[in-house]
Write an enzyme that holds these catalytic residues in place. Structure first.
Site, PDB file in Angstrom:
ATOM      1  N   THR A  50       0.844  -1.088  -0.026  1.00 12.63           N
ATOM      2  CA  THR A  50       0.057   0.124   0.023  1.00 12.63           C
ATOM      3  C   THR A  50       0.900   1.341  -0.093  1.00 12.63           C
ATOM      4  OG1 THR A  50      -1.829  -1.123   1.229  1.00 12.63           O
ATOM      5  CG2 THR A  50      -1.800   1.179   1.314  1.00 12.63           C
ATOM      6  N   TYR A  96       5.968 -12.132   4.686  1.00 11.76           N
ATOM      7  CA  TYR A  96       4.833 -11.406   3.975  1.00 11.76           C
ATOM      8  C   TYR A  96       4.155 -12.259   3.017  1.00 11.76           C
ATOM      9  CZ  TYR A  96       2.518  -7.229   1.789  1.00 11.76           C
ATOM     10  OH  TYR A  96       1.623  -6.455   1.423  1.00 11.76           O
ATOM     11  N   LYS A 114       2.572 -11.756   7.896  1.00 12.55           N
ATOM     12  CA  LYS A 114       1.415 -10.975   7.393  1.00 12.55           C
ATOM     13  C   LYS A 114       0.736 -11.872   6.364  1.00 12.55           C
ATOM     14  CE  LYS A 114      -0.307  -7.019   4.978  1.00 12.55           C
ATOM     15  NZ  LYS A 114       0.047  -6.201   3.976  1.00 12.55           N
TER      16      LYS A 114
END
Lengths: 309, 309, 309, 309
Positions: A50, A138, A166
């Protein structure tokens, strides 16, 4: 010996404001960071997807980490994405992030090149060996083309190569099985990257959330987390439903833009409308939200009480 | 005018026991059905994917519906899958199921042929028009190669073409958004096909669950549902975690068999070990669980209190 | 003992004309078959994907085979698709096709259920054992969700389970490697399902082609094949380029219809415009080409000399 | 105004030899380049996927271009890959490559981030505008997660944004349609990245080939190209079949390594065995071929006459 990170709670992937020329806007970034800290977040994840991490040069990545560490002042952990196509580039990013005060690295599988699970495990081991910081795995197959297999996460966790996960894979069932698999590792933390099934993930035992939408409404996600921690599941669900409603802004430009540009672009647009960022530009080749979508975001923020009419 | 179906709760996709020659074993099927009813399930979904529906001839499908209706005796609704590659075949199955007393049809998108969303919507409309029974949309892209888009489900729901959704897509985020989209339709029901995030789905507002594993442990899923309905979320989560542990049997033969054969095969093996089904055969070309995996299932059932040692 | 099939050359997947009520139109089918035989094709493949095989009932499938065998009168082999979701259904179709005079079966992997390569190999073995006809393996992952692995094709070929391959996977590199792998089996034949790289496939050693577009222009494909067999590669290429131009009709309705409906629909439209089929309807839920696309097909046929202006 | 590039023929993606510490080995690289030039290749593509481009730092990329330009001495064009995740990084690589004497850039769609076709077109336009060199579009969806749509290639070609296409998508049918679409642009060149359907691509009108295997056997590919240009299609096919046999070395380590590492690793192993590269190491996390696979490559080279026994 690295101390345990104790990362938990709401850890937003911090948006990276640009100026209209495509350079990082440090003042806007500081405002966004303070907005998040004021909102009560429990950690800051800079240089995530993001954050448009892969669009940034090494110098720009350094600037972002430096500013985040400076603004955080040690009140919450700052963890830094080190996304890059291959191992040695990730190590270079990791060393820089460590030198600038990041407290952990967030690392995906290699991309462009297609590695298998064994090679991917080696990638995490090499980075962990080379940089004296905890590593957060991730899992984001939509970007890197490979899902971290359940066995890979278990292996890396039990070898102490990674201290957290994550999960942005969208595979909530697998995430739930990992929560159970790793329940005997008291320091291992599992985060979901979802914005919309956070109450569900927390009910299942997730340690925290990494929601892009928290850039726009950090307080909402902190409330959701607090309700969940206190076992107030009806209230958690109600807050989640409000946030699902808010989340619909990511689709306002989806007819014209890629899903990523429409989503991140809507967050950047909201930050501009809320007076936090000076511009809603994205890095090229992504286009900013067109005026009609900007206006829809404005009305949406008003309707959700995040902006005065 | 079809009365509302009011389907909710635990609606297992009923396994279809075969004899070693590959024919349906009616006595075994009756025992499985009674085991489910005794377990407190709220509905029976015959001829689902777990039921090996697409392996059955029209006559075999009829036999299954007839037996289920006979055993259910109206105590719970019997809904019948009408899976087939194309519209007119589904209609034929639907008419047969209606004539035999099924109370609703469960329908996927066409398969083999690749339809788009508009053609898929027409498929549901044609079947609904042709058979006077409520239709439950079944979203299972892993089998039919197309995901029912959020817009498709919304459109079909608001046109009253479908009265419920069974979501086996694994896309929990989209499912959650659908729950919110359709919250204003009081009679529309949303079911997850997941075995492992049921507490989460119920927290999000799901009306029920269609778990293949409920063939083995219907009482566990009914307890989970009852806890959730009563707002006992910690207890719901604890029950879910027990069921996640039980669920691991689906992987015992995954090295050798396809995921489907390993999963459904483990349920059929458990039913045999529990004395409900005479055989654990699957329809060709699927192979039954090999002896070593059968033994692992046996030990697993013992460990979970579902079988005496 | 089944005699060798010696299938080669142009073997079109015969389109199945319907009447506007969705029933097979036998007269139209006979006209299409005669058109193909007059065009010089070397075999007839009824009940393929282009034939909308999976839309047909067992009775309709029987009707198609019966008519094709009757029209062919033994001049060219008639091979029949037995596509169905699972082994025993395929066997039933195969027995029927054999009884009606088909000379070989065309068989895909199972679909809806997801088998692995070992289970898929068993599927072919079971069908071959149960029906005394040669079996042609049909690789069409877009429909059945699994690609026949190079090793699977080699295994089945060397076991004499299959006598030929029809490759509609679009993986020309793998096809080329199979041609080399199986060059020592003199009776094994490899066919491509492509309409647009036929000259290339023949240069690589393919034994024949199964092009849907040959329904519209059988003579063009026969010329292409004859040029290739005679080593007239420039002429083969020129004919291929003409056929690539003709092929563009499959995209005329692609904005509105699925790729399959747009493609097969354009062939059926051409057959109607050429006076061979009474209707251009497709089986539900597919929609026929809309009027504007029909007109484009008409002009396209005129431009390619297949229809008087 | 950039002069036309006139790229054609055999343009190998030059392997990048490393020393065992993972640094570029300049002497080995020079030997490989001279081996290719001696083999008669028509151009040199440095920094491609086979070159492990994305593993290299900016400084290493510069070193490769500098050495290639120096060794080529203008005898053949040197084109340089500028692969990176996003537009501005690609521009930076492009400017560096131009300054060092590269004659064209090879550019993929952005990766990691998921752009749509419109954003992808912008990406090519931005790079073309920023760097005064011809741009070759490189379609490699396996690495970048997006296929360059037929319409995108047509648009970029007609806008003069790109002067050539290197197609490594494996979609030979689409490639063939592009050859026809762009036949009226006399300076536009289409290359296939395939090693195994080169004769077929050349028959279809391709202007050249970019085969990784040409690192090992440049003369073989030059012979294949010469046969094709002269219309000696049987000879071209025979040469292609020899090269398909040679190509099988890419699978020797495929049980253990990812497809990419097994393939590129086999080429690097061959270069070492042939005395051209000092080491067969790959960049981390890829592992070099294990000893048993090295020995198989050695025997394979001997069997194909590329190494003395």
């Amino acid at each position: 010996m690295t101390p345990p990170l104790h990362l938990h709670g709401i850890v937003p992937p911090v948006a990276t404001p640009y100026d209209p020329q495509g350079q990082i806007d440090p003042d806007s970034l500081r405002r966004v960071l303070r907005h998040l800290l004021d909102g009560g977040v429990h950690g800051l994840f800079v240089l995530g997807s993001t954050s448009e991490c892969v669009f940034l040069t090494a110098a720009q990545r350094a600037e972002v980490v430096r500013i985040a560490v400076e603004v955080a002042q040690g009140r919450v952990p700052v963890v830094a994405g080190v996304m890059d196509a291959t191992t040695d580039h990730c190590i270079a990013h990791g060393r820089q992030a460590r030198a600038l005060g990041a407290q952990a690295l967030v690392l995906t599988a290699p991309y462009y090149t297609r590695t298998n699970q064994a090679e991917t495990q080696d990638h995490f081991r090499y980075v962990r060996d080379a940089v004296d910081l905890p590593v957060i795995a991730y899992d984001i197959p939509v970007c890197v083309n490979i899902k971290l297999a359940r066995d890979t996460v278990n292996t890396l966790a039990r070898e102490n190569v990674v201290v957290a996960l994550k999960d942005s894979s969208g595979d909530e069932g697998n995430f739930r099985m990992l929560l159970r698999d790793l329940a005997d590792l008291p320091d291992f933390a599992l985060f979901t990257g979802s914005e919309i099934v956070c109450d569900a993930a927390l009910l299942g035992g997730a340690h925290g959330i990494v929601p892009g939408l928290a850039n726009v409404d950090p307080r909402g996600y902190v409330r959701l987390y607090d309700h969940a921690r206190a076992g107030r599941w009806s209230e958690a669900r109600a807050e989640q439903e409000r946030l699902i409603s808010l989340f619909q802004m990511v689709f306002f430009a989806a007819q014209d833009l890629s899903a990523g540009a429409s989503g991140v672009g809507s967050f950047k647009t909201a930050l501009k409308l809320m007076g936090l960022a000076r511009s809603h530009h994205m890095a090229r080749p992504n286009r900013p939200l067109p005026p009609a979508a900007v206006e829809r975001v404005r009305q949406h923020l008003v309707a959700h009480g995040l902006l005065a009419a």
